[in-house]
Design an enzyme around this catalytic site. Structure first.
Site, mmCIF file in Angstrom:
data_model
loop_
_atom_site.group_PDB
_atom_site.id
_atom_site.type_symbol
_atom_site.label_atom_id
_atom_site.label_comp_id
_atom_site.label_asym_id
_atom_site.label_seq_id
_atom_site.Cartn_x
_atom_site.Cartn_y
_atom_site.Cartn_z
ATOM 1 N N LEU A 35 -9.322 5.612 1.408
ATOM 2 C CA LEU A 35 -9.477 7.067 1.407
ATOM 3 C C LEU A 35 -10.191 7.547 0.144
ATOM 4 C CD1 LEU A 35 -5.975 8.274 2.695
ATOM 5 C CD2 LEU A 35 -8.123 8.182 3.967
ATOM 6 N N LYS B 148 -3.222 -19.414 -10.717
ATOM 7 C CA LYS B 148 -3.096 -20.726 -11.344
ATOM 8 C C LYS B 148 -4.417 -21.327 -11.814
ATOM 9 C CE LYS B 148 1.066 -21.910 -8.710
ATOM 10 N NZ LYS B 148 1.678 -22.841 -7.743
ATOM 11 N N ALA C 162 -6.044 3.219 -0.553
ATOM 12 C CA ALA C 162 -6.791 2.166 0.156
ATOM 13 C C ALA C 162 -8.258 2.578 0.238
ATOM 14 C CB ALA C 162 -6.175 1.895 1.513
ATOM 15 N N LYS D 154 -3.085 -1.784 -9.118
ATOM 16 C CA LYS D 154 -2.669 -0.551 -9.792
ATOM 17 C C LYS D 154 -2.112 -0.776 -11.195
ATOM 18 C CE LYS D 154 -0.346 0.317 -5.932
ATOM 19 N NZ LYS D 154 -1.196 -0.269 -4.895
ATOM 20 N N GLU E 169 3.418 -3.621 -0.232
ATOM 21 C CA GLU E 169 3.123 -4.475 -1.374
ATOM 22 C C GLU E 169 3.709 -5.867 -1.099
ATOM 23 O OE1 GLU E 169 1.317 -3.491 -4.364
ATOM 24 O OE2 GLU E 169 0.831 -2.127 -2.729
ATOM 25 N N LYS F 116 0.750 5.139 -8.016
ATOM 26 C CA LYS F 116 -0.343 5.955 -7.470
ATOM 27 C C LYS F 116 -0.329 7.356 -8.092
ATOM 28 C CE LYS F 116 -0.460 3.640 -2.961
ATOM 29 N NZ LYS F 116 -0.302 3.795 -1.496
#
Length: 368
Positions: A171, A46, A169, A141, A216, A231
């Site tokens: 990795l 916003k 994340a 993503k 999510e 992904k």
């Protein structure tokens, strides 16, 4: 001391955790890297809160802590109509002002725009930053899984783009794949999995994961396979496949009548997800009778990209997954018989934010 000005878009769980990491790691960054991350703006859906002088000032650590407190209470940045010497811009002004700030900073000191939102509304801003030669760091993503036309604009300057946290994340998935590709290795097949826990009702697993920040914002992105599909698409495009999201075959764990257009997130968690327990429990029991387990798997092989539940041996790398762990098996010329396996915690605000922070620091050589 090298300074990296940055604007954060998205103040949800990951965004707030990132801000907290930046504050808590001040001494480490200064002593070990000679770097200071200078937060000059923070935006939610916003409004935008920014400093009046983007070249010499920053949101001080007290202000950053106050922003995190405000957002954790569910308030909007727009409620800070007058906060210290800072400026608050409304939604209609946010895109314009982020673009203006980016334009000024990119031409002078450089800028990193960090997207920790879960929105596709940031794509236009990110494309303009890419055109200006600015740096972009993504946990979101959606910009990388939009149309190929949008994707090409975003990856215009790959050296200035980091997006490790979009796939696993914290990795090192993107980094590992890029290292293989840059060495001339040919990747033939990638199989990745998020575990479907057996022994517990699906509804219990989903609600627990949601409370821990592992899903999510809308858990149906995970249960519908869309999060895994995004992904998979990011990885497939990294391998050179020019695929669109709607070309991926996806198996959903919930029916259309429980979709976002028919049921709110709150209603789905309260009433919808429990209805899925029996159907999945039957499949888990059948797999167990064969000595196997169920895993939600993405498969990338050539132009093939699929997402769905598969029955796998319990003692395999994929079958041994527990909790929020992710695993990726990469088969290539060098890793043909025994794949390269990347495994570890693949969800959670803390882990994801740490991956974003590492990506920001990885850009430090581009700043003076």
């Amino acid at each position: 001391m090298k300074s990296i000005p940055l604007i954060l878009m998205g103040c949800g769980g990951v965004g707030r955790q990132l801000l907290q990491h930046i504050v808590s790691c001040r001494d480490i960054h200064a002593l070990n890297y000679g770097v200071r991350l200078r937060v000059v703006g923070v935006a939610d859906s916003k409004s935008l809160l920014s400093v009046p002088d983007i070249f010499t000032t920053e949101l001080d650590d007290h202000s950053v802590d106050e922003i995190c407190r405000l957002k954790s209470n569910g308030s909007s940045l727009s409620s800070l109509t007058s906060y210290g010497d800072y400026q608050v811009f409304s939604n209609s002004e946010t895109i314009t002002n982020i673009t203006e700030v980016a334009s000024h900073l990119v031409r002078s000191t450089g800028l990193a725009v960090v997207d920790c939102s879960a929105s596709s509304d940031t794509i236009g801003i990110l494309q303009k930053v890419a055109e200006m030669n600015g740096c972009i760091v993504l946990a979101n993503k959606k910009p990388l899984t939009s149309s190929m036309e949008d994707y090409d604009k975003l990856v215009l300057h790959p050296r200035r783009l980091r997006h490790e946290s979009t796939v696993g994340a914290g990795l090192p998935v993107i980094m590992s794949i890029n290292r293989l590709l840059s060495s001339g290795d040919t990747i033939h097949r990638i199989v990745g999995s998020l575990s479907v826990e057996d022994g517990k009702p699906l509804s219990q697993v989903v609600k627990t994961a949601k409370a821990l920040g592992y899903t999510e914002p809308d858990p149906r992105d995970d249960l519908g396979g869309m999060d895994v599909a995004r992904k998979a698409l990011i990885v497939a495009r990294l391998l050179g496949q020019r695929l669109e999201l709607d070309s991926i075959k996806v198996e959903s764990l919930y029916p259309a009548e429980m979709g976002p257009n028919a049921m709110s997130v709150e209603d789905f968690l309260a009433n919808g997800v429990s209805q899925l327990d029996n159907s999945l429990a039957d499949r888990v029991e059948k797999a167990a009778s064969n000595g196997n387990v169920l895993r939600y798997v993405c498969v990338i092989e050539g132009s093939r990209c699929e997402v769905g539940i598969q029955e796998l041996p319990k003692n395999s790398a994929l079958g041994r997954l527990r909790g929020s762990d992710n695993v990726l098996e990469v088969y290539s010329r060098c890793y043909s018989e025994q794949p390269l396996i990347i495994q570890g915690a693949g969800a959670g605000n803390d882990t994801t934010a740490a991956g974003v922070l590492a990506d920001i620091l990885d850009l430090q050589d581009l700043f003076t």
